[in-house]
Scaffold this motif. Structure first.
Motif, PDB file in Angstrom:
ATOM      1  N   LEU A  35       0.883  -1.169   0.000  1.00 23.11           N
ATOM      2  CA  LEU A  35       0.000   0.000   0.000  1.00 23.11           C
ATOM      3  C   LEU A  35       0.919   1.217   0.000  1.00 23.11           C
ATOM      4  O   LEU A  35       1.655   1.454   0.960  1.00 23.11           O
ATOM      5  CB  LEU A  35      -0.893  -0.006   1.242  1.00 23.11           C
ATOM      6  N   ILE A  36       0.886   1.925  -1.108  1.00 25.38           N
ATOM      7  CA  ILE A  36       1.845   3.011  -1.307  1.00 25.38           C
ATOM      8  C   ILE A  36       1.211   4.350  -0.912  1.00 25.38           C
ATOM      9  O   ILE A  36       0.064   4.620  -1.275  1.00 25.38           O
ATOM     10  CB  ILE A  36       2.279   3.089  -2.800  1.00 25.38           C
ATOM     11  N   GLY A  37       1.988   5.144  -0.203  1.00 26.04           N
ATOM     12  CA  GLY A  37       1.547   6.502   0.124  1.00 26.04           C
ATOM     13  C   GLY A  37       0.314   6.552   1.008  1.00 26.04           C
ATOM     14  O   GLY A  37      -0.648   7.267   0.744  1.00 26.04           O
TER      15      GLY A  37
ATOM     16  N   ALA B 112       3.465   6.982   4.358  1.00 27.52           N
ATOM     17  CA  ALA B 112       4.219   5.752   4.628  1.00 27.52           C
ATOM     18  C   ALA B 112       3.824   4.697   3.596  1.00 27.52           C
ATOM     19  O   ALA B 112       2.750   4.774   2.993  1.00 27.52           O
ATOM     20  CB  ALA B 112       3.896   5.249   6.030  1.00 27.52           C
ATOM     21  N   ASN B 113       4.713   3.729   3.388  1.00 29.79           N
ATOM     22  CA  ASN B 113       4.381   2.563   2.566  1.00 29.79           C
ATOM     23  C   ASN B 113       4.236   1.362   3.492  1.00 29.79           C
ATOM     24  O   ASN B 113       5.031   1.181   4.410  1.00 29.79           O
ATOM     25  CB  ASN B 113       5.492   2.272   1.552  1.00 29.79           C
ATOM     26  N   LEU B 114       3.236   0.553   3.204  1.00 33.01           N
ATOM     27  CA  LEU B 114       2.957  -0.603   4.064  1.00 33.01           C
ATOM     28  C   LEU B 114       2.868  -1.841   3.173  1.00 33.01           C
ATOM     29  O   LEU B 114       2.011  -1.909   2.296  1.00 33.01           O
ATOM     30  CB  LEU B 114       1.615  -0.346   4.776  1.00 33.01           C
TER      31      LEU B 114
ATOM     32  N   GLU C  21     -12.424  -1.647   0.504  1.00 31.63           N
ATOM     33  CA  GLU C  21     -13.312  -1.058   1.521  1.00 31.63           C
ATOM     34  C   GLU C  21     -12.661   0.093   2.284  1.00 31.63           C
ATOM     35  O   GLU C  21     -13.355   0.996   2.736  1.00 31.63           O
ATOM     36  CB  GLU C  21     -13.712  -2.135   2.541  1.00 31.63           C
ATOM     37  N   PHE C  22     -11.319   0.033   2.480  1.00 33.39           N
ATOM     38  CA  PHE C  22     -10.717   1.066   3.343  1.00 33.39           C
ATOM     39  C   PHE C  22      -9.725   1.972   2.628  1.00 33.39           C
ATOM     40  O   PHE C  22      -9.220   2.926   3.203  1.00 33.39           O
ATOM     41  CB  PHE C  22     -10.041   0.426   4.569  1.00 33.39           C
ATOM     42  N   ARG C  23      -9.468   1.674   1.355  1.00 33.95           N
ATOM     43  CA  ARG C  23      -8.403   2.386   0.643  1.00 33.95           C
ATOM     44  C   ARG C  23      -8.563   3.914   0.716  1.00 33.95           C
ATOM     45  O   ARG C  23      -7.620   4.636   1.015  1.00 33.95           O
ATOM     46  CB  ARG C  23      -8.407   1.915  -0.815  1.00 33.95           C
ATOM     47  N   GLU C  24      -9.773   4.383   0.498  1.00 35.39           N
ATOM     48  CA  GLU C  24      -9.971   5.843   0.489  1.00 35.39           C
ATOM     49  C   GLU C  24      -9.808   6.444   1.882  1.00 35.39           C
ATOM     50  O   GLU C  24      -9.271   7.540   2.037  1.00 35.39           O
ATOM     51  CB  GLU C  24     -11.348   6.171  -0.074  1.00 35.39           C
ATOM     52  N   ASP C  25     -10.236   5.696   2.886  1.00 34.81           N
ATOM     53  CA  ASP C  25     -10.154   6.220   4.266  1.00 34.81           C
ATOM     54  C   ASP C  25      -8.718   6.511   4.684  1.00 34.81           C
ATOM     55  O   ASP C  25      -8.470   7.397   5.495  1.00 34.81           O
ATOM     56  CB  ASP C  25     -10.721   5.200   5.273  1.00 34.81           C
ATOM     57  N   ILE C  26      -7.759   5.735   4.160  1.00 32.46           N
ATOM     58  CA  ILE C  26      -6.371   5.942   4.592  1.00 32.46           C
ATOM     59  C   ILE C  26      -5.575   6.717   3.518  1.00 32.46           C
ATOM     60  O   ILE C  26      -4.363   6.832   3.596  1.00 32.46           O
ATOM     61  CB  ILE C  26      -5.666   4.601   4.922  1.00 32.46           C
ATOM     62  N   HIS C  27      -6.322   7.225   2.510  1.00 28.60           N
ATOM     63  CA  HIS C  27      -5.720   8.001   1.413  1.00 28.60           C
ATOM     64  C   HIS C  27      -4.529   7.286   0.782  1.00 28.60           C
ATOM     65  O   HIS C  27      -3.471   7.869   0.591  1.00 28.60           O
ATOM     66  CB  HIS C  27      -5.306   9.409   1.898  1.00 28.60           C
TER      67      HIS C  27
ATOM     68  N   GLU D  56      -2.323   6.014  -2.000  1.00 28.86           N
ATOM     69  CA  GLU D  56      -2.136   6.546  -3.357  1.00 28.86           C
ATOM     70  C   GLU D  56      -2.116   5.455  -4.426  1.00 28.86           C
ATOM     71  O   GLU D  56      -2.537   5.656  -5.554  1.00 28.86           O
ATOM     72  CB  GLU D  56      -0.827   7.354  -3.416  1.00 28.86           C
ATOM     73  N   ASP D  57      -1.567   4.308  -4.060  1.00 27.72           N
ATOM     74  CA  ASP D  57      -1.467   3.237  -5.052  1.00 27.72           C
ATOM     75  C   ASP D  57      -1.399   1.886  -4.332  1.00 27.72           C
ATOM     76  O   ASP D  57      -0.940   1.810  -3.198  1.00 27.72           O
ATOM     77  CB  ASP D  57      -0.185   3.443  -5.890  1.00 27.72           C
ATOM     78  N   VAL D  58      -1.875   0.854  -5.006  1.00 26.19           N
ATOM     79  CA  VAL D  58      -1.752  -0.499  -4.446  1.00 26.19           C
ATOM     80  C   VAL D  58      -0.948  -1.316  -5.444  1.00 26.19           C
ATOM     81  O   VAL D  58      -1.298  -1.388  -6.627  1.00 26.19           O
ATOM     82  CB  VAL D  58      -3.136  -1.164  -4.232  1.00 26.19           C
ATOM     83  N   PHE D  59       0.138  -1.878  -4.962  1.00 23.61           N
ATOM     84  CA  PHE D  59       1.014  -2.653  -5.832  1.00 23.61           C
ATOM     85  C   PHE D  59       0.968  -4.106  -5.352  1.00 23.61           C
ATOM     86  O   PHE D  59       1.230  -4.393  -4.187  1.00 23.61           O
ATOM     87  CB  PHE D  59       2.428  -2.065  -5.732  1.00 23.61           C
TER      88      PHE D  59
END
Ligand code: ADP
Ligand code: ASP
Ligand code: MG
Length: 413
Positions: A266-268, A303-305, A323-329, A331-334
């Motif tokens: 989970l980037i950015g 942060a990147n996780l 479901e939660f991507r927008e809540d934690i803002h 930027e990209d999912v790799f």
């Protein structure tokens, strides 16, 4: 009379002759004066066959129905073994998980045992029966059949040993014991006489399919010694037990490889308290088991996780992220759908340095690129490309002399 729990894996009950041999072993223990509980797996590749049958009809079968189906494999073995004992003049009775109240949570396909009502088994043992219990299966509080995850009969057996107060659980399988690594992947691997619960727990969680990791957790927590040995001979196998001082001197006890992993980055993500908790709460709700987690701060704000999961959990993980991507803002999912991991494990790492350097040098020499590295006190794992996995394992095993008994290896500095 001491209770003995003997577990027989799929290869050890694959056909009538093998079932008879397993039954004979149980009878011998009975005649030696023990009360005997046998836990059996499905015959041979039966579970794989049942999975294939299901997928032929439905590529995404309901998990409850999958457990209904898979549990039938073990049910066949236990009744057949009771019949084999009957021909030997021995009283024997088979049980499903439900019949002995092997109560689990409702996580179909990876259920966890919550309690075992051992009454019925005790009663039958006292009446002179050998009890034969279907491994791998349980029942949730609503009466639905559950299964414990592939290889889960080991866990049924050790959990039963705990419930019955048996000091040892014997795991009969198709190898002579626990080897420094899977002998099918590194034929020069050597058998260990003993290994600590902690090392075996790491090895099992990191892909050493010889034991189900929950079984080791039960053994450690409730002090049940686990003896992994061959069903084809009478040789002593490997004892999984508490750590003894001489184990400290062994730098690396074993190595493992996993080729069925996926990695999600989970980037950015917003660098704020509570975000990591939110991500992994969603993963838990989606019943995704997360392996290693790496979080790195890339700026004051972001942060990147990254984390690894079993590839089979990828679809659930992706759905959860939506479901939660927008809540934690984020930027990209790799996503890397196919990564492998090679790991080394040893309690001696706690007190010696240089293990990481030896491992990385061995991989570099084979031109294996390391994607990421994770460590615990007693293990080092490197994520790498799947096509590199086998040669990486061999390189690491050679570097740590896992083809020699521990006593013959170069002493640690
Ligand atoms: P069972 O059906 O008896 O439960 P499994 O197939 O689950 O047997 O486990 C035994 C297999 O585990 C062996 O045939 C071997 O290939 C594999 N294995 C993986 N890692 C190891 C290891 N470190 N030591 C021994 N066997 C291993
Ligand atoms: N039969 C199940 C499997 O193949 C459980 C086991 O063998 O332990 O995974
Ligand atoms: Mg197994």
């Amino acid at each position: 009379m001491a209770i003995v729990v003997q577990k027989f894996g799929g290869t050890s009950v694959a056909d009538a002759e093998k079932i008879r041999a397993a039954a004979t072993r149980a009878l011998k223990a009975y005649q030696d004066g023990h009360q005997v509980v046998v836990v059996a797996s499905a015959r041979g590749k039966q579970t794989d066959q049942l999975v294939a049958d299901a997928l032929e009809l439905n590529p995404n079968p309901p998990q409850r129905e999958m457990d209904m189906l898979l549990s039938t494999g073990e049910q066949q073995t236990v009744s057949l073994m009771a019949m084999a004992l009957d021909t030997m003049g021995q009283k024997a009775i088979s049980f499903t998980g439900q019949q002995i109240q092997m109560v689990t949570d409702d996580a179909h396909g990876k259920a966890r045992i919550q309690e075992i009502g051992a009454e019925r088994i005790r009663h039958s043992l006292d009446a002179g029966h050998i009890c034969i219990v279907a491994g791998f299966q349980g029942v949730d509080e609503n009466g639905n059949i559950t299964t414990l995850g592939r290889g889960g009969s080991d866990t049924s057996a050790v959990a039963l040993a705990v419930a019955l107060g048996a000091p040892t659980c014997e795991i009969y399988t198709d190898v002579d014991g626990i080897y420094t690594t899977d002998p099918r992947k590194y034929p020069n691997a050597v058998k260990m006489d003993q290994i600590s619960y902690d090392e075996m727990l790491e090895m099992a969680s990191l892909g050493a399919g010889v034991m189900h990791s929950r079984a080791i957790e039960f053994g450690k927590k409730y002090d049940v010694q686990i003896h992994v040995r061959s069903s084809m001979n009478d040789k002593t196998g490997t004892i999984i037990t508490h750590e003894v001082p001489k184990m400290e001197g062994i730098l690396v006890s074993g190595a493992t490889v996993q080729k069925d992993l996926a990695k999600i980055s989970l980037i950015g993500v917003d660098n704020k308290p509570g975000n990591a908790a939110r991500v992994f709460a969603h993963m838990a709700t989606a019943q995704v088991s997360v392996n290693d987690i790496i979080q790195t701060e890339v700026s004051v704000d972001k942060a990147n996780l990254s984390f690894t999961i079993a590839r089979s959990d990828l679809a659930n993980a992706k759905a959860a992220i939506d479901e939660f991507r927008e809540d934690i803002h984020c930027e990209d999912v790799f996503t890397r759908e196919d990564v492998a991991q090679v790991s080394v494990v040893g309690v001696g790492m706690r007190s010696h340095c240089g293990v990481a350097q030896t491992m990385f040098a061995a991989l570099a020499e084979q031109k294996v690129n390391i994607d990421s590295i994770t460590t615990s006190e007693i293990r080092i794992s490197c994520l790498l490309d799947v096509p590199d996995a086998e040669k990486a394992l061999v390189a690491v095993c050679d570097a740590f002399e896992l083809d020699r008994p521990a006593a013959d290896r170069q002493p640690a500095e």
